[in-house]
Scaffold this active site. Structure first.
Site, PDB file in Angstrom:
ATOM      1  N   GLU A   1     -47.266 -36.458 -11.213  1.00 21.94           N
ATOM      2  CA  GLU A   1     -46.708 -35.927 -12.474  1.00 21.94           C
ATOM      3  C   GLU A   1     -46.507 -34.410 -12.368  1.00 21.94           C
ATOM      4  OE1 GLU A   1     -45.744 -37.971 -14.978  1.00 21.94           O
ATOM      5  OE2 GLU A   1     -47.240 -39.524 -15.368  1.00 21.94           O
TER       6      GLU A   1
ATOM      7  N   ASN B   1     -39.650 -38.917 -18.649  1.00 23.05           N
ATOM      8  CA  ASN B   1     -39.730 -40.277 -18.129  1.00 23.05           C
ATOM      9  C   ASN B   1     -39.131 -40.393 -16.722  1.00 23.05           C
ATOM     10  OD1 ASN B   1     -39.570 -43.478 -19.448  1.00 23.05           O
ATOM     11  ND2 ASN B   1     -40.922 -41.948 -20.324  1.00 23.05           N
TER      12      ASN B   1
ATOM     13  N   HIS C   1     -42.813 -47.914 -14.080  1.00 21.58           N
ATOM     14  CA  HIS C   1     -43.400 -48.870 -15.022  1.00 21.58           C
ATOM     15  C   HIS C   1     -43.131 -50.312 -14.569  1.00 21.58           C
ATOM     16  CE1 HIS C   1     -43.715 -45.924 -18.698  1.00 21.58           C
ATOM     17  NE2 HIS C   1     -44.639 -45.723 -17.789  1.00 21.58           N
TER      18      HIS C   1
ATOM     19  N   GLU D   1     -38.824 -38.251 -29.026  1.00 19.26           N
ATOM     20  CA  GLU D   1     -37.916 -38.735 -27.985  1.00 19.26           C
ATOM     21  C   GLU D   1     -36.588 -39.240 -28.536  1.00 19.26           C
ATOM     22  OE1 GLU D   1     -39.948 -40.696 -24.602  1.00 19.26           O
ATOM     23  OE2 GLU D   1     -38.131 -41.893 -24.409  1.00 19.26           O
TER      24      GLU D   1
ATOM     25  N   ARG E   1     -36.614 -35.309 -24.770  1.00 19.14           N
ATOM     26  CA  ARG E   1     -37.956 -35.670 -24.300  1.00 19.14           C
ATOM     27  C   ARG E   1     -37.916 -36.763 -23.234  1.00 19.14           C
ATOM     28  NH1 ARG E   1     -43.742 -36.559 -27.412  1.00 19.14           N
ATOM     29  NH2 ARG E   1     -44.821 -37.210 -25.514  1.00 19.14           N
TER      30      ARG E   1
ATOM     31  N   HIS F   1     -50.875 -45.416 -12.159  1.00 22.44           N
ATOM     32  CA  HIS F   1     -49.660 -44.926 -12.823  1.00 22.44           C
ATOM     33  C   HIS F   1     -48.969 -43.844 -11.974  1.00 22.44           C
ATOM     34  CE1 HIS F   1     -46.923 -43.687 -15.975  1.00 22.44           C
ATOM     35  NE2 HIS F   1     -47.353 -42.447 -15.858  1.00 22.44           N
TER      36      HIS F   1
ATOM     37  N   ARG G   1     -55.137 -45.929 -41.358  1.00 23.38           N
ATOM     38  CA  ARG G   1     -53.767 -45.358 -41.367  1.00 23.38           C
ATOM     39  C   ARG G   1     -53.686 -43.935 -40.806  1.00 23.38           C
ATOM     40  NH1 ARG G   1     -53.515 -47.795 -46.632  1.00 23.38           N
ATOM     41  NH2 ARG G   1     -52.730 -49.910 -46.398  1.00 23.38           N
TER      42      ARG G   1
ATOM     43  N   LYS H   1     -44.414 -29.142 -20.607  1.00 25.90           N
ATOM     44  CA  LYS H   1     -44.448 -30.314 -21.489  1.00 25.90           C
ATOM     45  C   LYS H   1     -44.425 -29.881 -22.957  1.00 25.90           C
ATOM     46  CE  LYS H   1     -46.118 -34.866 -22.449  1.00 25.90           C
ATOM     47  NZ  LYS H   1     -46.838 -36.050 -22.046  1.00 25.90           N
TER      48      LYS H   1
ATOM     49  N   LYS I   1     -48.005 -39.104 -27.338  1.00 23.19           N
ATOM     50  CA  LYS I   1     -47.661 -40.514 -27.082  1.00 23.19           C
ATOM     51  C   LYS I   1     -48.962 -41.275 -26.898  1.00 23.19           C
ATOM     52  CE  LYS I   1     -43.044 -40.843 -25.052  1.00 23.19           C
ATOM     53  NZ  LYS I   1     -42.238 -41.178 -23.860  1.00 23.19           N
TER      54      LYS I   1
ATOM     55  N   HIS J   1     -40.126 -43.033 -14.241  1.00 27.73           N
ATOM     56  CA  HIS J   1     -40.987 -43.975 -14.951  1.00 27.73           C
ATOM     57  C   HIS J   1     -40.357 -45.346 -15.168  1.00 27.73           C
ATOM     58  CE1 HIS J   1     -43.463 -40.468 -15.542  1.00 27.73           C
ATOM     59  NE2 HIS J   1     -44.368 -41.158 -16.214  1.00 27.73           N
TER      60      HIS J   1
END
Ligand SMILES: NC(=O)c1ccc[n+]([C@@H]2O[C@H](COP(=O)([O-])OP(=O)(O)OC[C@H]3O[C@@H](n4cnc5c(N)ncnc54)[C@H](O)[C@@H]3O)[C@@H](O)[C@H]2O)c1
Ligand SMILES: O=C(O)C(=O)C[C@@H](O)[C@H](O)[C@H](O)COP(=O)(O)O
Ligand SMILES: [Zn+2]
Length: 361
Positions: free
Chosen positions: A183, A243, A250, A235, A239, A263, A119, A225, A141, A246
Site C-alpha cells: 500500500e 483502489n 480483491h 468515493e 477517492r 490483503h 446507530r 490519503k 471505510k 484492488h
C-alpha cells in the site's frame, strides 16, 4: 511527533504519528467524550499492547475489552456480532467510545461496529500494522467481507482520532511488514511520483525497519490519503484511485479464500496487473512495470496471479466489485507515474491479456 488533519468539516480529525505514546493519556483522553470505553482488539495484539493502552485509560467507570479471533477469515458478520454481544451485555450506551487496537481487520470491524451500535458511536483508531498505519486507519471505510466479495457490507464512519505509535512495528512479522509496503508503493504510483522514487531508493531501509524512514513513509502516505479523502469522502469520484490494484487484488482474496493471500500481497499482484493493463493501453512503458516488479521482488511480494487461477475466474469475481456500474467494470489505471485515472472502457480481451501476461491461466 507529527500531527496531520483529515479535513472533513465537522467530522475532521487528527492523525497523530509518533513513538512511545501508547500508554500516554494526554494523546488519547481529549478525544473520549463520555465515561465509557470498549477496546476491540485480537488474540495476537492483546498480549502485546493491551496493557499499555489500558494504562492510558485509568479512571473510566466502564472499560471493557473484546478480543476477537485473529485473521481475515474472521472479518465477517459472525465476528462482528461478538462485539455487539459485549456492548449490550455490559450495557454500553451512546456515549461509549470504541477503540480499535490492531491491524486493518480489527480497525475495519471495530469501525463498522461503531457505525452500527445504537446507530453510531464514536471510535478511535490505534493502528498496529504498517498497512493500518499507512492506509486502513484513515478515511472511515469500515466493514466486513462476504464469501462472494470483499468488504461488501460496511459503512463510511470516520474515527475521531488516529493514534499511530510506530513502536508497534517492532513486533510485526516480516510478512506483514511487506504486505503493508504494497500500500505504501501504491501511494507513489497513484499520486506521488517523487515518493515513488524515494521508496525505490529506501526500500531496503524500510525493510530493515529504520525508525525515521518508516516514520517518513507513514506520514507521507497518511498525508496523501488524507488529501484524497478530504476531496471525496464517500468515493463519488477521485477517492476511487485509492483502489488501484484492488479490483484484481480483491478477486484474488475472494477466490483464494480470505486469509490465504494477505490483503497487501493480493494488492501487490493486482497493482502489477493494473500497470500491465495501463501498458497495453499505451499509457505507460514497460520500464515502469519492470521497476514495480523489481520493487515487489525485493519486498518479498508476489508479482503474479496465484497458481491455477484463471483469467475467467478473475473476471467473474471482478464483476462483484463495488465500482461496477451498469454491469461495466471501472478500473483504476495509470496514465503516467503518479497519475491514476478511472477507466470504464477497457476491452475485455485486453484485460484477459493483461491477466495472462501476469500468470493467470
Ligand atoms: N478501511 C480501509 O481503508 C482499508 C485500507 C486497507 C486495507 N483494509 C483492510 O485491512 C485488512 C488488512 O489489514 P492488515 O494488513 O493490518 O492485517 P491484519 O489486521 O490481519 O493484521 C495482520 C496480522 O498482524 C497481527 N498484528 C497486528 N499488529 C501487530 C503487531 N504490532 N505485532 C505483531 N503482530 C501484529 C495481526 O494479529 C494479524 O495476524 C484487510 O481486511 C483490508 O481489507 C482496509
Ligand atoms: O480508503 C479507500 O478508499 C481505499 O480504497 C483503500 C484501500 O486500500 C482499502 O483496501 C479499501 O478497504 C478498499 O475499499 P473497497 O471499497 O474496495 O472495499
Ligand atoms: Zn487496500
Amino acid at each position: 511527533m507529527q500531527r496531520l488533519n483529515v479535513e472533513l468539516g465537522a467530522r475532521s480529525y487528527p492523525i497523530i504519528i509518533g513513538s512511545g505514546f501508547l500508554g500516554a493519556p494526554q494523546q488519547l483522553l481529549p478525544y473520549i467524550h463520555g465515561r465509557q470505553v470498549c477496546i476491540v482488539t485480537n488474540e495476537t495484539v492483546a498480549p502485546l499492547y493491551l496493557a499499555k493502552l489500558i494504562e492510558a485509560l485509568q479512571g473510566f467507570n466502564k472499560l471493557d475489552v473484546v478480543e476477537l479471533p485473529d485473521g481475515e477469515a474472521f472479518k465477517n458478520l459472525d465476528t462482528l456480532n461478538r462485539i455487539f454481544d459485549v456492548l449490550l451485555e455490559k450495557r454500553h450506551n451512546r456515549t461509549t467510545t470504541l477503540i480499535a487496537l490492531g491491524g486493518g481487520v480489527v480497525g475495519d470491524m471495530c469501525g463498522f461496529a461503531a457505525a452500527c451500535y445504537q446507530r453510531g458511536v464514536n471510535f478511535i483508531q490505534v493502528p498496529t500494522t504498517l498497512l493500518a498505519l499507512v492506509d486502513s486507519s484513515v478515511g472511515g471505510k469500515t466493514g466486513v467481507n462476504h464469501p462472494l466479495g470483499k468488504n461488501m457490507i460496511g459503512a463510511f464512519h470516520q474515527p475521531r482520532l488516529v493514534l499511530a505509535d510506530t513502536d508497534t512495528l517492532n513486533t510485526l512479522p516480516a510478512r506483514e511488514l511487506s504486505a503493508g509496503l504494497a500500500e505504501v508503493i501504491k501511494y507513489g504510483l497513484i499520486c506521488d511520483k517523487p515518493f515513488f522514487y524515494w521508496i525505490e531508493e529506501n526500500l531496503q531501509r524500510l525493510l530493515n525497519r529504520e525508525p525515521e524512514v518508516l516514520a517518513y513513509a507513514i506520514e507521507r502516505c497518511c498525508r496523501n490519503k488524507a488529501d484524497v479523502v478530504a476531496s471525496d469522502e464517500r468515493e463519488g469520484g477521485r477517492r476511487a484511485i485509492l483502489n488501484f490494484g484492488h479490483t484484481f487484488g480483491h478477486a484474488i482474496e475472494a477466490v483464494q479464500g480470505y486469509g490465504n493471500w494477505l490483503h497487501g500481497e493480493a494488492v501487490a499482484a493486482g497493482m502489477v496487473m493494473a500497470l500491465e493493463l495501463s501498458r497495453l493501453r499505451g499509457d505507460i512503458d514497460n520500464d515502469l512495470v519492470e521497476r514495480l516488479r523489481q520493487m515487489l521482488q525485493i519486498a518479498g511480494l508476489s508479482q503474479r496471479a496465484p497458481v491455477g487461477m484463471s483469467a475467467a475466474s478473475f473476471l467473474q469475481s471482478m464483476q462483484i466489485d463495488k465500482k461496477v456500474l451498469d454491469g461495466k467494470l471501472r478500473l483504476i489505471l495509470l496514465q503516467a507515474l503518479g497519475e491514476a485515472v478511472i477507466v470504464d472502457d477497457t476491452p475485455r480481451e485486453m484485460i484477459m491479456d493483461a491477466l495472462r501476461n501476469c500468470g493467470a491461466e
